[in-house]
Design a protein around this motif. Structure first.
Motif, short mmCIF file in Angstrom:
data_model
loop_
_atom_site.label_atom_id
_atom_site.label_comp_id
_atom_site.label_asym_id
_atom_site.label_seq_id
_atom_site.Cartn_x
_atom_site.Cartn_y
_atom_site.Cartn_z
N TRP A 21 11.34 -34.16 -60.22
CA TRP A 21 10.87 -34.48 -59.09
C TRP A 21 11.74 -34.06 -58.09
O TRP A 21 10.87 -33.45 -56.88
CB TRP A 21 11.11 -35.99 -58.97
CG TRP A 21 9.87 -36.74 -59.51
CD1 TRP A 21 10.01 -37.63 -60.46
CD2 TRP A 21 8.41 -36.74 -58.94
NE1 TRP A 21 8.71 -38.16 -60.89
CE2 TRP A 21 7.83 -37.47 -60.01
CE3 TRP A 21 7.69 -36.17 -58.01
CZ2 TRP A 21 6.30 -37.67 -59.80
CZ3 TRP A 21 6.33 -36.20 -58.11
CH2 TRP A 21 5.67 -36.97 -59.19
N VAL A 24 9.99 -30.73 -57.28
CA VAL A 24 8.65 -30.75 -56.59
C VAL A 24 9.01 -31.18 -55.30
O VAL A 24 8.02 -30.46 -54.55
CB VAL A 24 8.11 -31.99 -57.20
CG1 VAL A 24 6.57 -32.26 -56.67
CG2 VAL A 24 7.75 -31.46 -58.98
N MET A 25 9.86 -31.85 -54.87
CA MET A 25 10.19 -32.11 -53.39
C MET A 25 10.19 -30.78 -52.60
O MET A 25 9.80 -30.89 -51.40
CB MET A 25 11.02 -33.19 -53.27
CG MET A 25 10.69 -34.63 -53.84
SD MET A 25 9.28 -35.30 -53.04
CE MET A 25 8.28 -35.32 -54.24
N TYR A 26 11.05 -30.04 -53.16
CA TYR A 26 11.48 -28.87 -52.61
C TYR A 26 10.33 -27.97 -52.35
O TYR A 26 10.01 -27.21 -51.09
CB TYR A 26 12.51 -28.21 -53.20
CG TYR A 26 13.87 -28.29 -52.60
CD1 TYR A 26 14.38 -27.78 -51.58
CD2 TYR A 26 14.60 -29.47 -53.03
CE1 TYR A 26 15.87 -28.04 -51.10
CE2 TYR A 26 15.75 -29.80 -52.49
CZ TYR A 26 16.15 -28.86 -51.65
OH TYR A 26 17.53 -29.35 -51.11
N ALA A 27 9.40 -27.77 -53.26
CA ALA A 27 7.81 -26.99 -53.40
C ALA A 27 7.17 -27.68 -52.05
O ALA A 27 6.34 -27.21 -51.52
CB ALA A 27 7.44 -27.03 -54.59
N ILE A 28 7.05 -29.01 -52.14
CA ILE A 28 6.28 -29.70 -51.21
C ILE A 28 6.81 -29.40 -49.73
O ILE A 28 6.08 -29.14 -48.61
CB ILE A 28 6.41 -31.29 -51.34
CG1 ILE A 28 5.38 -31.76 -52.64
CG2 ILE A 28 5.77 -31.87 -50.01
CD1 ILE A 28 5.38 -33.04 -53.00
N GLY A 29 8.10 -29.36 -49.60
CA GLY A 29 8.73 -29.17 -48.13
C GLY A 29 8.32 -27.48 -47.81
O GLY A 29 8.00 -27.30 -46.70
N GLY A 31 5.86 -26.01 -48.81
CA GLY A 31 4.45 -25.92 -48.56
C GLY A 31 3.92 -26.18 -47.25
O GLY A 31 3.19 -25.67 -46.62
N LEU A 32 4.64 -27.40 -46.99
CA LEU A 32 4.41 -28.18 -45.60
C LEU A 32 4.77 -27.06 -44.26
O LEU A 32 4.17 -26.99 -43.58
CB LEU A 32 5.28 -29.45 -45.29
CG LEU A 32 4.44 -30.46 -46.13
CD1 LEU A 32 5.28 -31.74 -46.12
CD2 LEU A 32 2.96 -30.80 -45.70
N TRP A 35 2.34 -24.26 -44.18
CA TRP A 35 1.21 -24.74 -43.58
C TRP A 35 1.19 -25.04 -41.99
O TRP A 35 0.50 -24.59 -41.13
CB TRP A 35 0.43 -26.13 -44.12
CG TRP A 35 -0.77 -26.49 -43.90
CD1 TRP A 35 -1.97 -26.29 -43.60
CD2 TRP A 35 -0.93 -27.68 -42.82
NE1 TRP A 35 -2.80 -26.99 -43.12
CE2 TRP A 35 -2.13 -28.00 -42.53
CE3 TRP A 35 0.15 -28.81 -42.53
CZ2 TRP A 35 -2.70 -29.13 -41.68
CZ3 TRP A 35 -0.43 -29.89 -41.68
CH2 TRP A 35 -1.68 -29.88 -41.28
N GLY A 134 10.49 -31.04 -44.54
CA GLY A 134 11.26 -30.78 -45.93
C GLY A 134 12.14 -31.50 -45.98
O GLY A 134 12.63 -31.88 -47.15
N ALA A 137 11.15 -34.60 -47.59
CA ALA A 137 10.67 -34.48 -49.05
C ALA A 137 12.20 -34.43 -49.80
O ALA A 137 12.24 -35.18 -50.83
CB ALA A 137 9.89 -33.22 -49.06
#
Length: 265
Positions: A21, A24-29, A31-32, A35, A134, A137
């Protein structure tokens, strides 16, 4: 009181491959950030074009990972990462220092600005509002990992984390998620929606993060192998945040007192 939900730090297992996880949180950060950056790049005052966000994100990611891990080695680990350089890539183990990551991002953004003939502060103003999501996340990743807990508390939202004993504790990771992530994002994003003097958005971000981190550190337990640096309250996080506050406020004052300049100057 609330009992810690004991979340499995492994999000998905694919044969011998475990996806944590925290990663995953770094990937979400990231990605945000990509965007939001694409949205900001459509503004007429943007120093970068939307198509440049892919390269800019790569530069930023390198700065975050290398700077964050090296910062942890220098400020918190006592040199453990230097003895095992390959651990620099094992993000799922934790061991990231925001202040080191910030230095890494500053260096990489300076390189990017130099290569593309952009004023570094103009690029900083563009990038600053992309960072807090980020951070949020990453703090949720800390919560899942069961690390960076606060001191014992009698408040009704105190959380019991069994490895640290039966006492309810401040969920300081969630405090930081709210302050460094959500609140700071709202403040910096709204402030940056109108044209500001060059350097003002960067200054607001630096001062805002430093103040948020300084406040939470009063109830967050310091790393056990470091402890308090002075007076039974000063932590490494506070010591590293103080220069950010001073630099941010100084940059804000400087930005508002100087003549307007072009982002390409």
């Amino acid at each position: 009181m609330i009992r810690y939900p004991a979340i499995d730090p492994i999000a998905i297992s694919l044969g011998p491959l475990d996806i944590h996880w925290y990663g995953v949180m770094y990937a979400i950060g990231f990605g945000l950030a990509w965007w939001l950056g694409r949205r900001r790049a459509n503004r007429p005052d943007s120093p970068v074009a939307p198509a440049q966000m892919d390269d800019l994100l790569l530069f930023g990611a390198i700065g975050v990972v290398v700077g964050g891990r090296m910062g942890y080695a220098l400020f918190y680990s006592g040199g453990d990462l230097l003895a095992d350089p390959l651990s620099l890539l094992r993000l799922w183990e934790g061991g990231m220092a925001f202040h080191g990551g910030l230095i890494g991002v500053i260096v990489m953004m300076a390189v990017y600005a130099w290569r593309h003939r952009i004023a570094p502060l103009a690029l900083g103003d563009f990038v600053a509002p992309l960072i807090p999501p980020g951070l949020a996340a990453g703090r949720f990743g800390n919560f899942i990992n069961g690390e960076l807990w606060g001191a014992p508390t009698t408040l009704p939202w105190g959380m019991v984390y069994p490895p640290l004993g039966p006492e309810p504790r401040h969920p300081s990771q969630l405090y930081e998620l709210a302050l460094e992530g959500l609140v700071l994002f709202a403040v910096v994003w709204i402030y940056s929606r109108r044209p500001r003097p060059m350097g003002a958005v960067t200054g607001l971000f630096l001062a805002g993060y430093g103040l948020a981190r300084l406040a939470v550190e009063f109830i967050r337990l310091p790393d056990a192998h470091i402890g308090y640096l002075w007076g039974g309250w000063l932590t490494m996080g506070q010591l590293l945040s103080l220069p950010m506050i001073i630099a941010g406020l100084a940059l804000l004052a400087w930005a508002w007192r100087r003549p307007a300049a072009s982002p390409s100057s």
